[in-house]
Scaffold this active site. Structure first.
Site, PDB file in Angstrom:
ATOM      1  N   GLN A 135      18.408  47.893  14.346  1.00  0.00           N
ATOM      2  CA  GLN A 135      19.540  47.250  15.000  1.00  0.00           C
ATOM      3  C   GLN A 135      19.780  47.772  16.406  1.00  0.00           C
ATOM      4  O   GLN A 135      20.529  47.173  17.175  1.00  0.00           O
ATOM      5  CB  GLN A 135      20.809  47.444  14.171  1.00  0.00           C
ATOM      6  CG  GLN A 135      21.306  48.887  14.116  1.00  0.00           C
ATOM      7  CD  GLN A 135      22.450  49.075  13.150  1.00  0.00           C
ATOM      8  OE1 GLN A 135      22.262  49.050  11.942  1.00  0.00           O
ATOM      9  NE2 GLN A 135      23.652  49.262  13.687  1.00  0.00           N
ATOM     10  N   CYS A 141      25.139  46.374  11.750  1.00  0.00           N
ATOM     11  CA  CYS A 141      24.656  46.674  10.397  1.00  0.00           C
ATOM     12  C   CYS A 141      25.124  45.639   9.394  1.00  0.00           C
ATOM     13  O   CYS A 141      24.394  45.267   8.466  1.00  0.00           O
ATOM     14  CB  CYS A 141      25.091  48.069   9.981  1.00  0.00           C
ATOM     15  SG  CYS A 141      26.894  48.320   9.949  1.00  0.00           S
ATOM     16  N   HIS A 277      28.988  51.833   6.720  1.00  0.00           N
ATOM     17  CA  HIS A 277      27.714  51.312   7.201  1.00  0.00           C
ATOM     18  C   HIS A 277      27.203  50.266   6.225  1.00  0.00           C
ATOM     19  O   HIS A 277      27.174  50.489   5.007  1.00  0.00           O
ATOM     20  CB  HIS A 277      26.717  52.468   7.319  1.00  0.00           C
ATOM     21  CG  HIS A 277      25.369  52.078   7.820  1.00  0.00           C
ATOM     22  ND1 HIS A 277      25.185  51.299   8.951  1.00  0.00           N
ATOM     23  CD2 HIS A 277      24.121  52.342   7.345  1.00  0.00           C
ATOM     24  CE1 HIS A 277      23.888  51.119   9.146  1.00  0.00           C
ATOM     25  NE2 HIS A 277      23.234  51.729   8.191  1.00  0.00           N
ATOM     26  N   ASN A 297      17.704  50.311   5.046  1.00  0.00           N
ATOM     27  CA  ASN A 297      18.561  50.494   6.202  1.00  0.00           C
ATOM     28  C   ASN A 297      18.058  49.649   7.369  1.00  0.00           C
ATOM     29  O   ASN A 297      16.995  49.020   7.280  1.00  0.00           O
ATOM     30  CB  ASN A 297      18.601  51.982   6.587  1.00  0.00           C
ATOM     31  CG  ASN A 297      19.830  52.349   7.392  1.00  0.00           C
ATOM     32  OD1 ASN A 297      20.641  51.500   7.745  1.00  0.00           O
ATOM     33  ND2 ASN A 297      19.985  53.623   7.693  1.00  0.00           N
TER      34      ASN A 297
END
Length: 330
Positions: A135, A141, A277, A297
């Site tokens: 990102q 996120c 997150h 992630n």
């Protein structure tokens, strides 16, 4: 001219003092790290400041891993691309999921199968999960989390794995959906946008890592969602059953920041840092007697375990992983 001379001498003095505080034995390692992550700084002062942050983190990592080797921690750490950012900078860039305290949960439409679920699941092996993305410095996120959940949903319903566009949501899911682009957002509000409009593929709406004007084109829409639901709050059994039955699920985690950003193995800290997150839950399992969640992630493949992390499961809702789990209904 006199002022410029004084400033020049002050700059030299600052650099001299700063250099004296740095560990010269790490010069080569610093250069290798800069090369690996393509770091270039505007001037010597900025580089010295970044180097000081990097050295402090390196010392922290080495001490932690030494303690881990003595059985004092259940996970290890490693230096990564976030190594020269301060805690505050990294939090501002990477932990921008918003979880409003007053939002109303929609009841879950999920029903656990009577036959039970497998003891382990990894949706990567079944083609539900696209490659790890980065990102960058955009706090998106939440958009990557929803894009990943929709990618799994699309594969489940059509058999096609397509990289979907987080930028589509960054640019277009503001306004009545209340998301703030690179300044953070809400996964359930992003799902509301997808219900109303659908999503374009990454190939048609590529990621920029910054806020831009909405350029959504319904002709390129490839993913839709009829409605969304939450998994029962803080119920890890329900979350396990949902992941096994539905596929990848968008989840929010509350991270212990200094440890999490440098983590390289099973993460086992309890939540409580208020740094939220958005990530993608893609499976679960057990390793050497430790139950874990498998999480994708959006910090690039250099982070964690090739971009993934395992968070301890059945440990009192570790990192709040079962607090804000959301999925698209068929």
């Amino acid at each position: 001219i006199y002022t410029q001379t004084v400033l020049s001498w002050l700059l030299v003095l600052f650099c001299t003092v700063a250099l004296a505080k740095l560990d010269s034995s790490l010069d080569r390692h610093w250069d290798l790290w800069k090369t690996k992550y393509q770091r270039k700084y505007q001037n010597e002062v900025e580089e010295l400041n970044r180097r000081a942050v990097w050295e402090k983190k390196l010392l922290y990592i080495n001490r932690h891993n030494l303690e881990a080797s003595m059985g004092l921690h259940s996970y290890t750490m490693e230096m990564n691309h976030i190594g020269d950012l301060t805690k505050e900078e990294a939090q501002q860039r990477y932990t921008t999921l918003r979880i409003p305290k007053d939002f109303k949960r929609k009841p879950s439409a999920f029903k656990a199968p009577s036959a039970g679920v497998p003891s382990s699941v990894d949706w990567r092996k079944d083609g539900y999960v696209t490659s790890v993305k980065n990102q960058g410095s955009c706090g998106s996120c939440w958009a990557f989390s929803v894009a990943g959940a929709m990618e799994g949903h699309l594969y489940r319903t059509t058999g096609k794995l397509v990289d979907l566009s987080p930028q589509n949501m960054v640019d277009c899911a503001g306004g009545k959906y209340q998301n703030m682009g690179c300044n953070g957002g809400y996964m359930h509000k992003a799902f509301e946008y997808v219900i109303d409009h659908g999503l374009e593929p990454e190939a048609k709406y590529p990621y920029e890592g910054r806020d831009d004007n909405c350029r959504y084109n319904a002709e390129y829409r490839v993913a839709n969602c009829s409605s969304y639901s939450f998994v029962e709050e803080r119920n890890e059994k329900a979350l396990m059953e949902a992941v096994a039955t539905i596929g990848p699920i968008a989840v929010g985690i509350d991270v212990i920041f200094c440890s999490f950003v440098l983590c390289a193995s099973v993460f086992t800290f309890l939540h409580g840092s208020s740094c939220y997150h958005g990530v993608l839950l893609v499976g679960y399992g057990t390793d050497n007697g430790v139950d874990y969640w498998l999480v994708k992630n959006s910090w690039g493949p250099e982070w964690g375990e090739n971009g993934f992390i395992r968070i301890a499961r059945n440990r009192g809702d570790m990192c709040g992983i079962a607090t804000y789990a959301t999925y698209c209904n068929i």
